[in-house]
Design an enzyme around this catalytic site. Structure first.
Site, PDB file in Angstrom:
ATOM      1  N   SER A 159       3.309  -1.085   9.233  1.00 46.86           N
ATOM      2  CA  SER A 159       2.154  -1.368   8.293  1.00 46.86           C
ATOM      3  C   SER A 159       2.461  -1.786   6.887  1.00 46.86           C
ATOM      4  O   SER A 159       3.561  -1.604   6.291  1.00 46.86           O
ATOM      5  CB  SER A 159       1.079  -0.119   8.099  1.00 46.86           C
ATOM      6  OG  SER A 159       0.452  -0.119   7.178  1.00 46.86           O
ATOM      7  N   TYR A 191       1.257   8.616   5.321  1.00 48.71           N
ATOM      8  CA  TYR A 191       1.277   7.409   6.227  1.00 48.71           C
ATOM      9  C   TYR A 191       2.196   6.362   6.062  1.00 48.71           C
ATOM     10  O   TYR A 191       2.959   5.980   6.996  1.00 48.71           O
ATOM     11  CB  TYR A 191      -0.389   6.969   6.487  1.00 48.71           C
ATOM     12  CG  TYR A 191      -0.419   5.679   7.313  1.00 48.71           C
ATOM     13  CD1 TYR A 191      -0.234   5.814   8.609  1.00 48.71           C
ATOM     14  CD2 TYR A 191      -0.507   4.375   6.925  1.00 48.71           C
ATOM     15  CE1 TYR A 191      -0.232   4.925   9.378  1.00 48.71           C
ATOM     16  CE2 TYR A 191      -0.480   3.198   7.760  1.00 48.71           C
ATOM     17  CZ  TYR A 191      -0.375   3.528   8.959  1.00 48.71           C
ATOM     18  OH  TYR A 191      -0.434   2.359   9.924  1.00 48.71           O
ATOM     19  N   LYS A 232       5.664   5.235   8.190  1.00 46.95           N
ATOM     20  CA  LYS A 232       6.085   4.050   8.836  1.00 46.95           C
ATOM     21  C   LYS A 232       7.188   3.737   8.524  1.00 46.95           C
ATOM     22  O   LYS A 232       8.290   3.107   9.097  1.00 46.95           O
ATOM     23  CB  LYS A 232       4.891   3.085   8.604  1.00 46.95           C
ATOM     24  CG  LYS A 232       3.583   3.249   9.256  1.00 46.95           C
ATOM     25  CD  LYS A 232       3.750   3.178  10.741  1.00 46.95           C
ATOM     26  CE  LYS A 232       2.369   3.190  11.490  1.00 46.95           C
ATOM     27  NZ  LYS A 232       2.616   3.200  12.966  1.00 46.95           N
TER      28      LYS A 232
HETATM   29  N1  LIG Z   1      -5.682  -0.772  12.533  1.00 47.53           N
HETATM   30  C1  LIG Z   1      -5.075  -1.208  11.425  1.00 47.53           C
HETATM   31  O1  LIG Z   1      -5.460  -1.927  10.573  1.00 47.53           O
HETATM   32  C2  LIG Z   1      -3.661  -0.762  11.262  1.00 47.53           C
HETATM   33  C3  LIG Z   1      -2.918  -1.451  10.298  1.00 47.53           C
HETATM   34  C4  LIG Z   1      -1.444  -1.126  10.475  1.00 47.53           C
HETATM   35  C5  LIG Z   1      -0.966  -0.494  11.281  1.00 47.53           C
HETATM   36  N2  LIG Z   1      -1.658  -0.131  12.342  1.00 47.53           N
HETATM   37  C6  LIG Z   1      -0.748   0.887  13.385  1.00 47.53           C
HETATM   38  O2  LIG Z   1      -1.084   0.345  14.419  1.00 47.53           O
HETATM   39  C7  LIG Z   1      -1.234   1.353  15.422  1.00 47.53           C
HETATM   40  C8  LIG Z   1      -2.425   1.214  16.389  1.00 47.53           C
HETATM   41  O3  LIG Z   1      -3.348   1.172  15.479  1.00 47.53           O
HETATM   42  P1  LIG Z   1      -4.970   1.149  15.921  1.00 47.53           P
HETATM   43  O4  LIG Z   1      -5.661   0.627  14.839  1.00 47.53           O
HETATM   44  O5  LIG Z   1      -5.017   0.698  17.287  1.00 47.53           O
HETATM   45  O6  LIG Z   1      -5.404   2.783  16.159  1.00 47.53           O
HETATM   46  P2  LIG Z   1      -5.888   3.628  17.079  1.00 47.53           P
HETATM   47  O7  LIG Z   1      -6.181   5.050  16.806  1.00 47.53           O
HETATM   48  O8  LIG Z   1      -7.233   2.796  17.714  1.00 47.53           O
HETATM   49  O9  LIG Z   1      -4.972   3.734  18.420  1.00 47.53           O
HETATM   50  C9  LIG Z   1      -3.820   4.273  18.475  1.00 47.53           C
HETATM   51  C10 LIG Z   1      -3.522   4.954  19.924  1.00 47.53           C
HETATM   52  O10 LIG Z   1      -2.437   5.557  19.924  1.00 47.53           O
HETATM   53  C11 LIG Z   1      -2.909   6.788  20.717  1.00 47.53           C
HETATM   54  N3  LIG Z   1      -1.856   7.859  20.375  1.00 47.53           N
HETATM   55  C12 LIG Z   1      -2.027   8.582  19.253  1.00 47.53           C
HETATM   56  N4  LIG Z   1      -1.261   9.472  19.127  1.00 47.53           N
HETATM   57  C13 LIG Z   1      -0.403   9.362  20.543  1.00 47.53           C
HETATM   58  C14 LIG Z   1       0.835  10.412  21.011  1.00 47.53           C
HETATM   59  N5  LIG Z   1       1.271  11.188  20.099  1.00 47.53           N
HETATM   60  N6  LIG Z   1       1.061   9.955  22.343  1.00 47.53           N
HETATM   61  C15 LIG Z   1       0.361   8.949  23.008  1.00 47.53           C
HETATM   62  N7  LIG Z   1      -0.483   8.259  22.420  1.00 47.53           N
HETATM   63  C16 LIG Z   1      -1.050   8.502  21.400  1.00 47.53           C
HETATM   64  C17 LIG Z   1      -4.316   6.953  20.570  1.00 47.53           C
HETATM   65  O11 LIG Z   1      -4.865   7.756  21.816  1.00 47.53           O
HETATM   66  C18 LIG Z   1      -4.742   5.479  20.721  1.00 47.53           C
HETATM   67  O12 LIG Z   1      -5.157   5.006  21.817  1.00 47.53           O
HETATM   68  C19 LIG Z   1      -0.833   2.539  14.904  1.00 47.53           C
HETATM   69  O13 LIG Z   1       0.522   2.912  14.979  1.00 47.53           O
HETATM   70  C20 LIG Z   1      -1.389   2.555  13.395  1.00 47.53           C
HETATM   71  O14 LIG Z   1      -0.598   3.091  12.306  1.00 47.53           O
HETATM   72  C21 LIG Z   1      -2.889  -0.281  12.431  1.00 47.53           C
END
Ligand SMILES: NC(=O)c1ccc[n+]([C@@H]2O[C@H](COP(=O)([O-])OP(=O)(O)OC[C@H]3O[C@@H](n4cnc5c(N)ncnc54)[C@H](O)[C@@H]3O)[C@@H](O)[C@H]2O)c1
Length: 334
Positions: free
Chosen positions: A117, A141, A145
């Site tokens: 991120s 957070y 990362k």
């Molecule tokens: N959405 C954003 O703007 C953004 C920005 C930067 C980084 N990210 C990173 O991208 C990744 C996905 O984000 P997202 O927006 O799709 O979030 P999200 O919450 O929709 O998806 C996360 C997924 O991981 C699953 N999960 C969580 N903990 C788990 C575990 N211990 N074991 C198995 N599955 C698990 C959840 O059920 C979910 O399906 C994350 O790592 C997040 O930190 C997201």
């Protein structure tokens, strides 16, 4: 040559799963469904319900599905929540990455793409944030990362793992209402939520040294981000490794520009209520994208109007009950 997508039933993961399938790469999803939804996945996608923290389960999935590479998306993503529950974030994000690396090592899986991120940079005052900019995260957070990136780099150096950490900027948009983000925390969901309540969107600070006084951010369409993962998988497959890569558009939009675009797209009054600046909000955060272009051979294609149109379509379709979802998107906290 199956790729395991941890967190593949999430907002970004489900878009990446579709892009991988469309590119002809076999996939399996491991997801604990804590924030994910099985209904986001096409029926052809094998889904294993389980936690990435459970090394035995990860090893079984790797063996059962002949996995040769992993895209690690599973994790927690709310900056404010990480402030009040830091240990939960370190367990899920850092211990999760560690358990995954151990399972990969035990099963001799040597290719990894990691969801990092822009939060690793903290509050940068550079015009364009490069991968060499200081990494001074402001939140547990962001630190979770950064620590995960470090573990991956150390494992890569010691064991010959080929890996890329993708530092996402502000991810928005939606390919299909069934994949809509739930509890999103950036500007788009906050504005949509206010509009659906009949309120004015809130803007924090209109006195920044930017072209119109509001904050500038780099928004990236989730479908472009998904394409970047396919490109990263290809790059890792031919040995690209050990680099963190920014994934953004390389161009910023001010909050007022986004509000104007949302107003045009929705026909709603997006006149904001202006509140004082929030502590810790940088005036501008825009990705330098030269490394992504070089290492991934990828560049974002979709513009702000496509981001707004797809996101608004997904939110309105969902609140009208069209897609099969268990809950409507609600307001996030950042
Ligand atoms: N959405 C954003 O703007 C953004 C920005 C930067 C980084 N990210 C990173 O991208 C990744 C996905 O984000 P997202 O927006 O799709 O979030 P999200 O919450 O929709 O998806 C996360 C997924 O991981 C699953 N999960 C969580 N903990 C788990 C575990 N211990 N074991 C198995 N599955 C698990 C959840 O059920 C979910 O399906 C994350 O790592 C997040 O930190 C997201």
């Amino acid at each position: 040559m199956t790729w395991l997508l941890t967190g593949g039933a999430g907002y970004i993961g489900s878009h990446v799963t579709e892009a991988m399938q469309d590119a002809g790469v076999p996939v399996v999803v491991l997801d604990d469904l804590s924030t994910g939804r099985a209904s986001r996945l096409r029926p052809t996608v094998p889904l294993v319900k389980g936690s990435v923290l459970d090394t035995a389960t990860v090893r079984t999935v790797i063996r059962d599905h002949d996995v040769t590479g992993v895209i690690h998306l599973a994790g927690k993503k709310s900056v404010p929540e990480s402030m009040t529950s830091p240990l939960h974030y370190y367990r899920e994000n850092v211990t999760g990455a560690l358990a995954l690396l151990e399972a990969m090592r035990a099963e001799d899986v040597n290719q990894l793409v990691f969801s990092s991120s822009a939060a690793v940079y903290g509050t940068s005052d550079a015009d364009y944030v490069t991968e060499d900019s200081p990494t001074l995260p402001d939140s547990p957070y962001g630190r979770s990362k950064l620590v995960s990136e470090s573990m991956i780099r150390d494992a890569a150096a010691a064991y010959g793992l080929d890996s890329l950490s993708l530092r996402y900027f502000n991810v928005v948009g939606c390919a299909d209402p069934a994949l809509v983000e739930i509890n999103g925390t950036n500007l788009f969901p906050l504005v949509f939520d206010a509009l659906q309540r009949g309120d004015h969107p809130v803007v924090f600070g209109a006195d920044y040294p930017t072209r119109d006084g509001s904050c500038v951010r780099d928004y990236i369409h989730v479908e472009d981000l998904a394409d970047a993962h396919v490109a990263a998988v290809r790059a890792v497959s031919v040995g690209a490794s050990q680099k963190a890569v920014n994934v953004g558009c390389g161009a910023g939009h001010t909050v007022f520009e986004v509000l104007r675009e949302i107003g045009v797209m929705t026909g709603l009054d997006t006149t904001p209520e202006i509140l004082p600046r929030r502590p810790g909000d940088p005036a501008s955060m825009v990705a330098a994208t030269a490394l992504a272009e070089r290492v991934l051979g990828w560049k974002a294609q979709r513009d702000l109007s496509q981001m707004v149109a797809s996101a608004w379509h997904a939110v309105t379709a969902t609140s009208q009950g069209k897609p099969e979802m268990t809950s409507v998107p609600s307001i996030g906290t950042s």
